[in-house]
Design an enzyme around this catalytic site. Structure first.
Site, short mmCIF file in Angstrom:
data_model
loop_
_atom_site.label_atom_id
_atom_site.label_comp_id
_atom_site.label_asym_id
_atom_site.label_seq_id
_atom_site.Cartn_x
_atom_site.Cartn_y
_atom_site.Cartn_z
N PHE A 63 70.55 73.11 21.56
CA PHE A 63 70.30 72.53 22.77
C PHE A 63 71.59 71.77 23.30
CE2 PHE A 63 70.74 68.90 20.15
CZ PHE A 63 70.19 69.19 18.98
N ALA A 64 71.54 71.75 24.79
CA ALA A 64 72.73 71.15 25.61
C ALA A 64 72.17 70.11 26.32
CB ALA A 64 72.97 72.40 26.73
N TRP A 65 73.29 69.05 26.05
CA TRP A 65 73.04 67.78 26.91
C TRP A 65 74.36 67.11 26.92
CZ3 TRP A 65 69.58 64.14 23.32
CH2 TRP A 65 70.00 64.08 22.00
N HIS A 77 73.19 58.01 47.48
CA HIS A 77 72.61 56.74 46.81
C HIS A 77 72.01 55.64 47.56
CE1 HIS A 77 76.45 54.73 47.88
NE2 HIS A 77 75.77 53.59 47.85
N ASP A 79 71.00 51.59 48.52
CA ASP A 79 71.27 50.28 48.32
C ASP A 79 70.02 49.43 48.49
OD1 ASP A 79 73.96 50.99 48.68
OD2 ASP A 79 74.19 50.35 50.58
N HIS A 83 71.89 44.07 46.43
CA HIS A 83 73.10 44.67 46.59
C HIS A 83 74.06 43.54 47.39
CE1 HIS A 83 76.76 47.02 46.92
NE2 HIS A 83 76.46 47.46 48.05
N HIS A 212 74.77 46.42 55.65
CA HIS A 212 74.49 45.71 54.66
C HIS A 212 73.95 44.24 54.89
CE1 HIS A 212 77.38 48.93 52.82
NE2 HIS A 212 76.48 48.65 51.70
C1 23J Z 1 80.13 47.18 47.49
C2 23J Z 1 81.19 46.34 48.63
C3 23J Z 1 81.14 46.73 49.73
C4 23J Z 1 80.53 47.81 50.29
C5 23J Z 1 80.00 48.63 49.25
C6 23J Z 1 79.80 48.20 48.02
C7 23J Z 1 79.17 49.92 49.91
O1 23J Z 1 79.42 50.38 50.89
C8 23J Z 1 77.88 50.34 49.02
O2 23J Z 1 78.00 51.53 48.34
O3 23J Z 1 76.89 49.87 49.10
S1 23J Z 1 80.56 48.44 51.97
MN MN Z 2 75.77 51.28 48.06
#
Ligand code: 23J
Ligand code: MN
Length: 263
Positions: A63-65, A77, A79, A83, A212
């Site tokens: 196996f490979a991991w 990704h 948010d 966050h 954000h």
């Molecule tokens: C942490 C602090 C500031 C920012 C960010 C993360 C991101 O852009 C993020 O990946 O959520 S601006």
């Molecule tokens: Mn982010």
């Protein structure tokens, strides 16, 4: 039509290729660009590391991991509301508590690729979104809105992707009034093809980092480093953007998938 028959048709459309699944995800690996915060914040996310446990050898003959070093906010990704400080108190604002019903939704793709080719600091305004709606149709409640800049073409090189000079990072994003307008339409979230949901110069806006600050204040989601938005129609696709169920996570790498009708 009943939802059962619609899903049956959709299933057949997917298996026969009438609906295409477009991968809106970048490669996650040691070369994935990492956000570099200004020096007044000491810590940054480490680069992705992929460590082999075995690959059909003495540590695992058949196996490979691997095991990983991976930030929550790395690569393509998600948010989560927790966050940002403005979203800190939502019980359903973490990757393990959010409502998954919200993650699958129609996506509005606002093409800013021409503008951003000429101006790396291009900002999308509320008025520009309203003009886009006049052409393509209204943005509705529960939908995703993503800004196409073709920034993913830079993702193979961190310096080009972050595009920083002595004045800081330079990359496109939304104005505060753009995000306020989208929130008035009750969107589920906003997505960017750059390192984060905000413009490179968003630290100097009021409020700082409006995507954000304002999105997460309203328990809405952010998507960053989206890829292949040039393969999506302005309207008519469905985006699936599902974070890992990290325990009280503030975000997570995703495999962003779009269901796109074949022309
Ligand atoms: C942490 C602090 C500031 C920012 C960010 C993360 C991101 O852009 C993020 O990946 O959520 S601006
Ligand atoms: Mn982010």
């Amino acid at each position: 039509m009943s939802s059962a028959s619609i899903l049956e048709s959709l299933g057949a459309m997917i298996t026969t290729g009438g609906v295409e699944v477009v991968d809106c995800t970048g490669i996650l690996g040691p070369d994935t660009p990492i956000l570099q915060l200004p020096e007044d914040f000491a810590k940054n996310t480490p680069k992705v590391e992929i460590h082999k446990i075995s690959e059909y050898d003495e540590d695992g003959p058949f196996f490979a991991w691997n095991w990983l070093v991976l930030g929550e906010h790395t690569g393509t990704h998600f948010d989560a509301p927790h966050h940002w400080i403005t979203g800190k108190d939502y019980p359903d604002g973490y990757t393990d508590t959010l409502d998954v019903q919200r993650l699958v939704a129609p996506v509005n793709v606002i093409d800013c690729s021409k503008q951003t080719a000429d101006d790396v600091d291009f900002l999308l305004t509320a008025d520009a979104v309203k003009a886009w709606e006049a052409e393509h149709g209204e943005i509705k409640a529960g939908e995703w809105v993503v800004m196409r800049t073709d920034w993913d073409k830079r993702a193979n090189d961190q310096a080009t992707f972050l595009n920083a000079d002595e004045t800081g990072p330079h990359s496109p994003g939304p104005t505060p009034d753009c995000i306020e307008y989208l929130l008035s339409k009750k969107i589920v979230g906003w997505g960017s093809q750059c390192i984060g949901t905000d413009a490179g110069q968003a630290g100097g806006m009021e409020p700082p980092y409006p995507a954000h600050n304002l999105l997460h204040k309203e328990n809405c989601f952010g998507l960053a480093s989206l890829a292949n938005l040039d393969k999506l129609p302005a309207k008519g696709a469905i985006l699936i953007a599902a974070p890992l169920k990290i325990e009280h996570g503030t975000g997570s790498p995703i495999r962003a998938l779009a269901l796109v009708p074949k022309a």
